[in-house]
Design a protein around this motif. Sequence first.
Motif, mmCIF file in Angstrom:
data_model
loop_
_atom_site.group_PDB
_atom_site.id
_atom_site.type_symbol
_atom_site.label_atom_id
_atom_site.label_comp_id
_atom_site.label_asym_id
_atom_site.label_seq_id
_atom_site.Cartn_x
_atom_site.Cartn_y
_atom_site.Cartn_z
ATOM 1 N N SER A 101 -12.445 -50.669 82.800
ATOM 2 C CA SER A 101 -11.470 -51.513 82.113
ATOM 3 C C SER A 101 -11.485 -51.245 80.618
ATOM 4 C CB SER A 101 -11.787 -52.994 82.370
ATOM 5 O OG SER A 101 -11.691 -53.300 83.749
ATOM 6 N N LEU A 102 -10.445 -51.721 79.952
ATOM 7 C CA LEU A 102 -10.356 -51.605 78.502
ATOM 8 C C LEU A 102 -11.446 -52.447 77.840
ATOM 9 C CD1 LEU A 102 -6.482 -51.997 78.146
ATOM 10 C CD2 LEU A 102 -7.781 -49.857 78.065
ATOM 11 N N LYS A 103 -11.826 -52.055 76.647
ATOM 12 C CA LYS A 103 -12.832 -52.802 75.910
ATOM 13 C C LYS A 103 -12.291 -54.175 75.520
ATOM 14 C CE LYS A 103 -15.899 -49.506 75.882
ATOM 15 N NZ LYS A 103 -17.164 -49.642 76.650
ATOM 16 N N THR A 104 -13.137 -55.184 75.702
ATOM 17 C CA THR A 104 -12.703 -56.549 75.426
ATOM 18 C C THR A 104 -12.292 -56.737 73.967
ATOM 19 O OG1 THR A 104 -14.135 -57.421 77.168
ATOM 20 C CG2 THR A 104 -13.390 -58.972 75.484
ATOM 21 N N ALA A 105 -13.079 -56.202 73.041
ATOM 22 C CA ALA A 105 -12.791 -56.409 71.619
ATOM 23 C C ALA A 105 -11.423 -55.867 71.224
ATOM 24 C CB ALA A 105 -13.884 -55.749 70.773
ATOM 25 N N SER A 106 -11.065 -54.674 71.725
ATOM 26 C CA SER A 106 -9.768 -54.096 71.376
ATOM 27 C C SER A 106 -8.631 -54.920 71.979
ATOM 28 C CB SER A 106 -9.695 -52.647 71.860
ATOM 29 O OG SER A 106 -9.808 -52.578 73.276
ATOM 30 N N CYS A 107 -8.840 -55.473 73.168
ATOM 31 C CA CYS A 107 -7.803 -56.308 73.788
ATOM 32 C C CYS A 107 -7.613 -57.608 73.019
ATOM 33 C CB CYS A 107 -8.174 -56.598 75.243
ATOM 34 S SG CYS A 107 -8.129 -55.158 76.338
ATOM 35 N N SER B 44 -10.921 -56.419 82.530
ATOM 36 C CA SER B 44 -11.975 -57.026 83.330
ATOM 37 C C SER B 44 -11.831 -58.537 83.383
ATOM 38 C CB SER B 44 -13.357 -56.673 82.761
ATOM 39 O OG SER B 44 -13.543 -57.289 81.499
ATOM 40 N N ALA C 154 -15.825 -53.664 84.987
ATOM 41 C CA ALA C 154 -16.151 -53.566 83.566
ATOM 42 C C ALA C 154 -16.212 -52.118 83.100
ATOM 43 C CB ALA C 154 -17.484 -54.265 83.296
ATOM 44 N N GLU C 155 -16.667 -51.214 83.973
ATOM 45 C CA GLU C 155 -16.795 -49.802 83.600
ATOM 46 C C GLU C 155 -15.453 -49.103 83.474
ATOM 47 O OE1 GLU C 155 -18.204 -51.187 86.209
ATOM 48 O OE2 GLU C 155 -20.251 -51.511 85.465
ATOM 49 N N SER D 221 -12.998 -60.161 80.210
ATOM 50 C CA SER D 221 -12.020 -60.117 79.123
ATOM 51 C C SER D 221 -11.011 -61.248 79.256
ATOM 52 C CB SER D 221 -11.303 -58.768 79.112
ATOM 53 O OG SER D 221 -12.189 -57.712 78.794
#
Length: 311
Positions: free
Chosen positions: A209-215, A97, A206-207, A100
């Motif tokens: 896409s990969l999670k920001t924290a994991s990226c 996203s 955002a829905e 991110s």
Amino acid sequence: MAPAPPEAAPVGRSATPMMPRGGGHSNPSRPPSAGQKMAAPGVVVVPVPARATSSTSRLLIAEAPPALDRGGGMRPRRSGQVAACPSVSVVFPGAVSRESCCRFACELLKHVLYQRHQLPLPYEQLAYFCRRAAQDGDVIKKPPSMDLASKKCQQVLMELEGVLQHLEVMFSLTLVPRVLILLGGNVMSPKELYELNLEGICEGSAEKSLKTASCVRKLFHSLFVADVFSELKALPVMGTVVMLQGHRDCGVDWFRPKLNYKVPTRGRKLTVNLSCDGAINISASPPQHMTSTWEDYVWFQAPVALKGFHE
């Protein structure tokens, strides 16, 4: 001694993973279109054995295999031969996203400032101790030297927080294919340059896409494995300037456009290339359309230089 800060980051900011602090040239390419997909750089990082490195830094050799399109065919490169230079490449297994991408830029800026000795502590810890010192100052009278250090710390954090907030605004207004963090010297000839290359990112909602924290964890794990800071010499306090590319008509009013700016070729440089791979259901624009809109992206410069702070 003050108690150790909590592990949780301040609201709205996620703490970057802790890494040992050490003492970091890319193949510049023209900006992408205003569409959703940007061409992936396809750079693979191979660490050089320690005995083969110079005394100042462990270099990374960037090898450039032929780029593949999503269908498995060959995709022509936008630029010429890729020169060997210090770089780290991170490939995310899906779309990312816009929010991110902004986090990547903000976290890398905070991390570089700490690793290159412009902040005495990681950003989140420094913010915690400064807030605590300000609260204690209401009831405890401190020596003049400690009071001055506290005020200087608060000033540095306030300026950094301002830059981070304006980065969020910029990312909300336009695609940002490249970000530069320039340490020392001036914007034309910095002592060190750190580039975040987002041209290979496939942007999604955002829905989807990969999670920001994991990226963010994947990004900093790659930096840790590459070990790009450990053998660099400590820097004195100096100014840090942030520059980034965006659409010329994005409407930003804080960053200043630099229409004729060229990325410096001198000084120590590290490039962090980010890209996406895997099953991404995003249609790509034709190359002819992309090249026609590259000219609409220009460099913007933050109007303030972040001054470092030592204890």
